[in-house]
Design a protein around this motif. Sequence first.
Motif, mmCIF file in Angstrom:
data_model
loop_
_atom_site.group_PDB
_atom_site.id
_atom_site.type_symbol
_atom_site.label_atom_id
_atom_site.label_comp_id
_atom_site.label_asym_id
_atom_site.label_seq_id
_atom_site.Cartn_x
_atom_site.Cartn_y
_atom_site.Cartn_z
ATOM 1 N N SER A 62 1.162 -1.415 -0.133
ATOM 2 C CA SER A 62 0.106 -0.191 0.047
ATOM 3 C C SER A 62 1.175 1.248 -0.298
ATOM 4 O O SER A 62 0.542 2.520 -0.873
ATOM 5 C CB SER A 62 -1.044 0.310 1.617
ATOM 6 N N GLY A 63 1.772 1.024 0.521
ATOM 7 C CA GLY A 63 2.719 2.576 0.786
ATOM 8 C C GLY A 63 3.845 2.588 -0.534
ATOM 9 O O GLY A 63 3.492 3.827 -0.945
ATOM 10 N N THR A 65 2.728 1.775 -3.328
ATOM 11 C CA THR A 65 1.439 2.541 -4.035
ATOM 12 C C THR A 65 0.530 3.618 -3.853
ATOM 13 O O THR A 65 0.704 4.385 -4.843
ATOM 14 C CB THR A 65 -0.221 1.502 -3.914
ATOM 15 N N GLU A 66 0.865 4.299 -3.074
ATOM 16 C CA GLU A 66 0.647 5.717 -2.243
ATOM 17 C C GLU A 66 1.793 6.412 -3.141
ATOM 18 O O GLU A 66 1.761 7.895 -3.738
ATOM 19 C CB GLU A 66 0.397 5.785 -1.332
ATOM 20 N N ALA A 67 2.998 5.482 -2.968
ATOM 21 C CA ALA A 67 4.021 6.577 -3.601
ATOM 22 C C ALA A 67 4.416 6.787 -5.262
ATOM 23 O O ALA A 67 4.500 7.853 -5.640
ATOM 24 C CB ALA A 67 5.774 5.642 -3.089
ATOM 25 N N ARG A 69 1.744 6.989 -7.321
ATOM 26 C CA ARG A 69 0.512 8.776 -7.364
ATOM 27 C C ARG A 69 0.801 9.698 -7.711
ATOM 28 O O ARG A 69 1.492 10.250 -7.370
ATOM 29 C CB ARG A 69 -0.665 8.346 -6.549
#
Length: 69
Positions: A62-63, A65-67, A69
């Motif tokens: 999830s980290g 994935t957020e990075a 974006r």
Amino acid sequence: MLTINVAVLLAVIVLVRLRRRTEARSRFDEKMTVVIVLALGVLIAPTSAGQSIAGLLSQLASGLTEAGR
């Protein structure tokens, strides 16, 4: 009486197999290593250590994935 934990035994087998040189492996040898690693994963998954690893990998994914974006 001596008891052997199957997960520990498979982990040792995986470590021994992965330490070998890549050039010395056949296709069958690589497939066997994959099967052993999958069996190890199935044995570890329901344990508390397996759940901790799954949670850690989930947070990492999830980290990332957020990075991205």
